[in-house]
Write a protein that holds these residues in place. Sequence first.
Motif, PDB file in Angstrom:
ATOM      1  N   GLY A  89      43.172  28.421  48.463  1.00 35.34           N
ATOM      2  CA  GLY A  89      42.914  29.937  48.674  1.00 35.34           C
ATOM      3  C   GLY A  89      42.459  30.725  49.535  1.00 35.34           C
ATOM      4  N   TRP A  90      41.203  30.249  49.688  1.00 36.42           N
ATOM      5  CA  TRP A  90      40.395  31.025  50.633  1.00 36.42           C
ATOM      6  C   TRP A  90      41.127  31.438  51.460  1.00 36.42           C
ATOM      7  N   PRO A  91      41.942  31.624  52.235  1.00 32.70           N
ATOM      8  CA  PRO A  91      42.218  32.612  53.894  1.00 32.70           C
ATOM      9  C   PRO A  91      42.805  33.757  52.858  1.00 32.70           C
ATOM     10  N   ALA A  92      43.334  33.740  51.705  1.00 30.83           N
ATOM     11  CA  ALA A  92      44.663  34.825  50.366  1.00 30.83           C
ATOM     12  C   ALA A  92      44.062  35.684  50.356  1.00 30.83           C
ATOM     13  N   LEU A  93      42.620  35.218  50.110  1.00 27.31           N
ATOM     14  CA  LEU A  93      41.533  35.783  49.362  1.00 27.31           C
ATOM     15  C   LEU A  93      42.083  37.503  48.899  1.00 27.31           C
ATOM     16  N   ALA A  94      42.345  37.883  50.196  1.00 31.05           N
ATOM     17  CA  ALA A  94      42.500  39.606  50.319  1.00 31.05           C
ATOM     18  C   ALA A  94      43.481  39.967  50.610  1.00 31.05           C
ATOM     19  N   CYS A  95      44.366  39.070  50.629  1.00 31.26           N
ATOM     20  CA  CYS A  95      46.538  38.839  51.124  1.00 31.26           C
ATOM     21  C   CYS A  95      47.160  39.456  49.579  1.00 31.26           C
ATOM     22  N   ALA A  96      48.005  40.530  49.807  1.00 31.11           N
ATOM     23  CA  ALA A  96      48.734  40.847  48.858  1.00 31.11           C
ATOM     24  C   ALA A  96      49.597  39.491  47.979  1.00 31.11           C
ATOM     25  N   PRO A  97      49.712  39.696  47.043  1.00 30.82           N
ATOM     26  CA  PRO A  97      49.455  38.664  45.908  1.00 30.82           C
ATOM     27  C   PRO A  97      51.591  38.137  46.061  1.00 30.82           C
ATOM     28  N   GLU A  98      52.261  39.293  46.107  1.00 24.44           N
ATOM     29  CA  GLU A  98      53.791  38.822  46.600  1.00 24.44           C
ATOM     30  C   GLU A  98      53.785  38.148  47.665  1.00 24.44           C
ATOM     31  N   ASP A  99      52.680  38.164  48.294  1.00 24.45           N
ATOM     32  CA  ASP A  99      52.539  37.703  49.678  1.00 24.45           C
ATOM     33  C   ASP A  99      51.827  35.477  50.243  1.00 24.45           C
ATOM     34  N   GLY A 100      51.749  35.919  48.900  1.00 26.76           N
ATOM     35  CA  GLY A 100      51.253  34.415  48.260  1.00 26.76           C
ATOM     36  C   GLY A 100      49.297  34.528  48.478  1.00 26.76           C
ATOM     37  N   GLY A 101      48.994  35.959  48.236  1.00 24.28           N
ATOM     38  CA  GLY A 101      47.511  36.222  48.226  1.00 24.28           C
ATOM     39  C   GLY A 101      47.222  36.421  46.706  1.00 24.28           C
ATOM     40  N   GLN A 102      45.463  36.589  47.072  1.00 28.38           N
ATOM     41  CA  GLN A 102      44.499  36.386  45.899  1.00 28.38           C
ATOM     42  C   GLN A 102      44.855  38.490  45.480  1.00 28.38           C
ATOM     43  N   GLY A 103      44.785  38.799  46.186  1.00 27.43           N
ATOM     44  CA  GLY A 103      44.929  40.600  45.753  1.00 27.43           C
ATOM     45  C   GLY A 103      43.222  41.067  45.201  1.00 27.43           C
ATOM     46  N   LEU A 104      42.379  39.986  46.062  1.00 31.27           N
ATOM     47  CA  LEU A 104      40.590  40.736  45.869  1.00 31.27           C
ATOM     48  C   LEU A 104      40.211  41.434  46.926  1.00 31.27           C
ATOM     49  N   PRO A 105      39.374  42.455  46.772  1.00 31.06           N
ATOM     50  CA  PRO A 105      38.980  43.703  47.747  1.00 31.06           C
ATOM     51  C   PRO A 105      38.347  43.038  49.266  1.00 31.06           C
ATOM     52  N   ALA A 106      38.248  43.234  50.457  1.00 26.12           N
ATOM     53  CA  ALA A 106      38.342  43.314  51.517  1.00 26.12           C
ATOM     54  C   ALA A 106      37.033  42.752  51.084  1.00 26.12           C
ATOM     55  N   VAL A 107      35.967  43.387  51.126  1.00 23.42           N
ATOM     56  CA  VAL A 107      34.863  43.130  51.259  1.00 23.42           C
ATOM     57  C   VAL A 107      34.331  41.947  50.484  1.00 23.42           C
ATOM     58  N   LEU A 108      34.918  40.995  49.347  1.00 25.60           N
ATOM     59  CA  LEU A 108      35.030  39.652  49.168  1.00 25.60           C
ATOM     60  C   LEU A 108      35.511  39.240  50.360  1.00 25.60           C
ATOM     61  N   GLU A 109      35.968  39.212  51.476  1.00 19.99           N
ATOM     62  CA  GLU A 109      36.887  38.004  52.557  1.00 19.99           C
ATOM     63  C   GLU A 109      35.800  38.636  53.079  1.00 19.99           C
ATOM     64  N   CYS A 110      35.162  39.103  53.565  1.00 19.94           N
ATOM     65  CA  CYS A 110      34.302  39.621  54.906  1.00 19.94           C
ATOM     66  C   CYS A 110      32.592  38.986  54.237  1.00 19.94           C
ATOM     67  N   GLU A 151      53.882  34.752  54.450  1.00 20.10           N
ATOM     68  CA  GLU A 151      53.324  33.410  53.295  1.00 20.10           C
ATOM     69  C   GLU A 151      52.800  32.317  53.788  1.00 20.10           C
ATOM     70  N   LYS A 152      53.112  31.962  55.155  1.00 17.89           N
ATOM     71  CA  LYS A 152      53.001  30.254  55.639  1.00 17.89           C
ATOM     72  C   LYS A 152      51.002  31.103  56.096  1.00 17.89           C
ATOM     73  N   VAL A 153      51.613  32.634  56.561  1.00 13.89           N
ATOM     74  CA  VAL A 153      50.029  32.718  57.466  1.00 13.89           C
ATOM     75  C   VAL A 153      48.556  33.054  56.506  1.00 13.89           C
ATOM     76  N   ALA A 154      49.545  33.756  55.563  1.00 16.06           N
ATOM     77  CA  ALA A 154      48.723  34.662  54.199  1.00 16.06           C
ATOM     78  C   ALA A 154      47.683  33.642  53.639  1.00 16.06           C
ATOM     79  N   THR A 155      49.271  32.474  53.578  1.00 10.47           N
ATOM     80  CA  THR A 155      47.783  31.539  52.584  1.00 10.47           C
ATOM     81  C   THR A 155      47.118  30.450  53.328  1.00 10.47           C
ATOM     82  N   GLY A 156      47.601  30.473  54.784  1.00  6.51           N
ATOM     83  CA  GLY A 156      46.168  29.442  56.101  1.00  6.51           C
ATOM     84  C   GLY A 156      46.827  27.895  55.539  1.00  6.51           C
ATOM     85  N   GLU A 157      48.467  28.112  55.420  1.00  5.94           N
ATOM     86  CA  GLU A 157      48.763  26.904  55.622  1.00  5.94           C
ATOM     87  C   GLU A 157      49.308  26.685  56.921  1.00  5.94           C
TER      88      GLU A 157
END
Length: 605
Positions: A89-110, A151-157
């Motif tokens: 789930g690391w690529p999806a850290l800051a992506c929206a939950p509805e797109d398969g992401g985790q919805g976390l702040p962008a700074v954590l991804e940075c 979703e494929k791109v959001a999750t990094g699959e």
Amino acid sequence: MPARQSLADIQFLLTEVLRAPAQWQALAPFADTDSDLAAQVLDEAAKFVDTAVAPLQRVGDEVGCQFSAGTVTTPPGFRDAYQAFWQGGWPALACAPEDGGQGLPAVLECVLYEWLAGANHGWTMAPGLLHGAYECIRHHASDALKAQYLEKVATGEWLATMCLTEAHAGSDLGLVRTRGVPQPDGSVRVNGSKIFISGGEHDLTDNIVHLVLARLPDAPAGPKGLSLFLVPKVLPDGDGRRAGPPQARPAPPGGSEPHEVGSVGASVRNAVVCERIEEKMGLHGSPTCVMRFDDATGWLVGEPHKGLAAMFVMMNAARLHVGLQGIGLLEAAWQKASAYAAERRQMRAPGAKDTSLIQDHPAIRRTLQTQRAWIDGGRVLAYHTALQLDVAKHSTDAGERAAAQRWGALVTPVLKAALTDQGFHGASACLQVFGGHGYVREWGIEQIVRDARVAMIYEGTNEIQAIDLLVRKVLADGGQGLAALLAALPGKAPGAATSVRRHALVEITQTLAIAAHSDPELPYWVADDYLRAVALVLLEWAWCQIGTASRRAHGRTPTGEADRWTAPAQAFTQWVLPEFDLRAAVLRQRIAQALEFKPKEASSA
């Protein structure tokens, strides 16, 4: 680079200096993301980086990517690490939950990508464009394309590329010749060649989503005639020509759910060919590809002839991450040099009676503390920028959104240029700590220097970043936006010296705007000096915030613990900040010359 070694520093900068949890919790999507959750995420990220990615650094450089008959094999271990990365789930850290992401702040991804770049820059190139591609597809693609690819791109699959550059057209995208011809079924046939495509072909994922700049038949000349197309490596339909975005079919008898055309059945390779991979100075673990599109099937992203607007969403997201690459690589070089200096004995340091550790010699202390000053101050600026990106997206206050957008527009090119410049030159300075040992492969520092160099070039060269800042953004409104940004810098009010430098920068900007009327070339001559001056003023603000937080924390911690920040703070004041006076002098001298300049037409009249 051991990520866990910098974890405590980063948590201090986020929680004590920037008060980041309070900032992101004021935004609705992150209201439930408290500091404990963020700390847990970063702790797990550090473990993943240290155990799964960092050990592949040397094999990525020494074995590199292998090319054979249009296919690319990545170094041993790269695919397994990437599969663990996206499945975790690391690529999806800051992506929206509805797109398969985790919805976390962008700074954590940075923070995650800073660590990844420092641990293994070559490997990190693969997912490095994912978030930008996600934002581009999310904001500009049709609903049908989003259903198939988002979703494929959001999750990094599936990984993604950004296909801009052509052999005859480097940074001048107006010269792009690749063509896209619309088809009756709504798809487009893409023909042309692109160079310098990071990850254009590899074995890390089953599909690659290429975002390609090209021209429609009725396109006007120049950059305003460019459109953006999504061209996948693998098409979802068996014949490879009629394939298209999925469409719902009516439910068959028996009441089963509708299914998607193209989501089942055989998949075929699109007419996308990797002709070769480049032999490079560094980044051997990342394939830099020459790609050819031979009547390849793709689909329009966004509006016709407005491809640059869609692509810039991707490029701007990438530029902050490239600045973070500079920090991550400099941190990695600093850690190696600091560890070596703590073990190596040479000569006597001043005042010593016997041979000393080289970390006791003033020349070495100056080098290490100066680079530490850039890392710490650069992190504050980059993390604050990431926080502002979320404010710009999610704040309910129009004024806050406008201020955050101004910060992102003005500061992103500064971070990309200044931090990648320091990443390379600072890593070279850290190599110097090793003496001759730094020049040989055994210690790993020379690889960091080689890998760091490209960050000054890609995603828009640093010279282009400087022109973008000064010509397109600062002078466009006569410097008012920059003056407003400096006046609104958050935190404790600056001291007298800090105010002097901010006022000097505003005054230089105003006179430069006037002088540019006499000498239109002036901004292009001095753009690099101007960007560097802006970077130093922003770094001074960052160090003011670190100092305030350090003094505040010193009262709650054991004696000496808060002193971690004292030496780099002094180094910043003594060895980094004086450069502002040099840059200011260069700018003033060139402005004065321009004000004396008399155009031929005026003098003849």
